[in-house]
Design an enzyme around this catalytic site. Sequence first.
Site, short mmCIF file in Angstrom:
data_model
loop_
_atom_site.label_atom_id
_atom_site.label_comp_id
_atom_site.label_asym_id
_atom_site.label_seq_id
_atom_site.Cartn_x
_atom_site.Cartn_y
_atom_site.Cartn_z
N ASP A 367 1.08 -0.87 0.29
CA ASP A 367 -0.16 -0.59 0.24
C ASP A 367 0.90 0.87 -0.17
OD1 ASP A 367 -2.50 1.60 0.18
OD2 ASP A 367 -2.93 0.30 1.73
N TRP A 368 0.28 2.04 -0.62
CA TRP A 368 1.07 3.19 -0.64
C TRP A 368 1.56 3.89 0.98
CZ3 TRP A 368 -0.08 1.47 -4.73
CH2 TRP A 368 0.13 1.72 -6.01
#
Length: 974
Positions: A367-368
């Site tokens: 995920d970012w």
Amino acid sequence: MAHDESAQGLLKESSTRRSRSSDRGDNAAFDSDSDLDATDYIDREAARPTRRSPTASFEPNTKGKKRSCSCLFTTLGRRSKCCIGVLAGMGILWVLLTATGVFVYRKAQEEPPYGQSPPWYPTPKGGIAASWADSYAKASKMVSKMTLAEKVNVTTGTGWEMGLAVGTNAPAIHVGFPQLQLQDGPLGIRFADNITAFPAGITVGATWNRQLMYARGKAHAIEARQKGINVLLGPCVGPLGRMPAGGRNWEGFGADPYLQGIAGAETVKGIQSEGVMATIKHFVANEQEHFRQPWEWGLPHAISSNIDDRTLHELYAWPFGDAVKAGVASVMCSYNQVNNSYACGNSKLLNGILKDELGFQGFVMSDWLAQHSGVGTALAGLDMTMPGDGLGWADGKSLWGPELSRAVLNGSVPLERLNDMVTRIVAAWYQLGQDDEKKFPRKQPNFSSWTDEEKGVMSPGSPTEQEQVVVNQFVNVQANHSVIAREVAAEGTVLLKNEDLLPISRQGLSDERLRARRDAVERATGKRSEGKFKVGIFGEDAGPGNGPNACKDRGCNQGTLGSGWGSGAVEFPYLVSPVEALRKQFDKSKVELSEFLDNKASFGKGDGSLNDLELCIVFANADAGEGFTKWADVSGDRPDLRLQNNGDDLIVKVASSCGGGTGDVVVVIHAVGPVLVEDWIDTPNVKALLFANLPGQESGNALAEILFGDTNPSGHLPFTIGRTLEDYGAGGKVLYLPNGVVPQQDFKEGLYIDYRHFDKYNIEPRFEFGFGLSYTTFKFDNIVVIPQRRKTQYPLRRPNPAAEPPSYSTDIPSKEEAIFPPEIRRLEKYVYPYLDSTDDIEVGQYPYPDGYDQQPPLSEAGGDEGGNPDLWSNYVVVNVDVINDGPVAGAAVPQLYLQYPETESETDFPVRVLRGFDKVHLKPGEKKTVKFNLTRRDLSYWDVVAQNWVMVTEGPYEFSVGLSSRDLSISGTW
């Protein structure tokens, strides 16, 4: 699963400051207060330690510019007074939390079932599945020709806002591998113009319609491909919905692993049928927004979801298994920690469960900014880091990029691990047919995520001067997808109450019903209404408000609610409000319509007087979203299960005032999840309740179809609506205040969430899981149980690999391959794979994590894509007849629930679990036979000792079929 004790992916000490480990790469719990720079964790021999202050966090929530973090972490400027006060308070809190954190952390480590488990190394190589063999063969040829820099390019994002999509890696130009374009999200193309805002995942789950799940995914992918996107960051099956107030539950499909798994798999199949890579997310146990990321909530570490092994397998990892079996190309690991090891650096999760046990053949992306180490995450099974920046948003200081090049050159990351990372990504590209340049031309997306203007720069995240080019081509990709959007919205609307009121006609009521109603009112009040049928529409949620895109990332609750907020939201091309649709469709010659489009209950006089109204339709809602945005008192997760914006009071006042208390009331709710309805649900003149979930752009049109009977409601609840929040148990409550520097959330309820909890403790819900009414009625008959295979305790032995993973030379590449080419014009903050110098790099004997060279036994639950093939074999078939015995055509949703045999063992089983559903359209009097195939996996439980799926062989399984989890009218045994 228990604690991952490896150096990569483990929070080792109970204090917030960590000593330097003798194990190479101990950085999964990297503390930004440490003396060490992120690069030190990649190559402790070559990197030069530097002191860094905590980095301000920026979240991907605005178009064209970054949103700064809270004032606590901004530089002291115009906010200095605020910050000084907050910092002083936080100083006191910090001392308390540190002391508390030591105790809570140690307790989490000491108490079962969250004890330590062995690490799982090395990463299983991709390429063992026959279904991927051709793609891996092609990928092997391409990867064998790549330079070190090209391999690193493929695995590393170029940085936040360094391309037109929300995520981009870099190409391997010389071998013909393009830059991949990754884009949110689960319900449409985020930040894009001229796209469809589909209903949210929770609405899709409420349809219980596999065909619509697939069709929505396919339409979504068509739009992504035509916008120039390679990888869709969806669907979402985590959070599962452990807590009904969880902020992102609406992105998933419901609070049951079987329902989530089927809906997720069908969506994956639909997306990938168009050649677009799907990303199943978030792996795993990211069940609340509070404390999901370091520093987002003022703490240096993310929350730890502490889960026992059986619960992890049977609940939270279950739907990911369905997605892997469906051939999903990518899995996104989550922000949170699992048993005190960050999910993106947890070797047991990524290597042991996902890649070995589930046989995942694609690539794992972070995920970012969910990556917290360099070497550690590479060894633990991460294959692609996004967006490429390091420990802070848009800092350009990647934990991979040039540091991954360094780590390979000095030997601290084995070349075979990098080769597998790259091969998995390239194989997924081939597997989806993206080497077809006619279908996937080697072009940038035709829209920009960062500006609405026609022209802009290609890398707006870099301060380096760049040429202005066309970045938005305004390509319309909507086609006729509004039809699918409307179908999903209509079928996802759940009729929860109907006392002989709905459907109404466009003339209001039929002449006969109208006459009878007016006669009854006259007898009760002495007054008789004459003329047109008088209808009132109430509530802000009925109207357009300031437009659907008034707030960035849909981060506020105003006007009618079409979706939740955050990275899972999109720019609405339009949003048909309920009042707009009803205005158009009521017959003005027969109906007099009054509108009160706010929640203040400040009703007018004269023609709009409530005393004259005969039908009142009142709208209310409840919103939530991703944790980077706060609206009112909703910080991602809802603070309670109440309707928002004074919705309950509005309904109560309308009910008491409509027609002087004699008017009929229809309540319509748009919500991200369960809401409490106890204040008004038993009010006598509240005759109908429609739960419309989050309907997307076709909201009003879909609702009108239901109200007027054009579509017979067939939605069923994908969660339980309780009478109080306490009904959901302790595990159903969000942790709103940290209980330590590393917040600890113990999933002590185990298997018992949502309806399983209600059943176990015999709690009467207001509306049970799976419940939904129709304008017709259905009955079941003639259940037949047909065994397909005999019961055996364990599945067949794990098969040998159907294919051999690619093999490459393990010789460390030449250092020259990592030197920055002088001809490249550098962009500041852009993440490159190159180093300015390699003079200080020496190959060393770096200590690998404990157990790295002692591979654990391969799981008997594994062996192919989705796990052991025998788990997916049908062991029993259940047939049942469904009959429409009502007056109109409609769609039944037969649901099959399994009850495990009673045994003398201490194994605990839920009262019942969902193991089958279908949707059947029937004319009045029509009968159809529904067939349920139950696999070995469906019939098994996870044995933590045997580390395998086990079937109960003594005693009968019971299969009950009905229209909800508590309306099960027919059953059979095996």
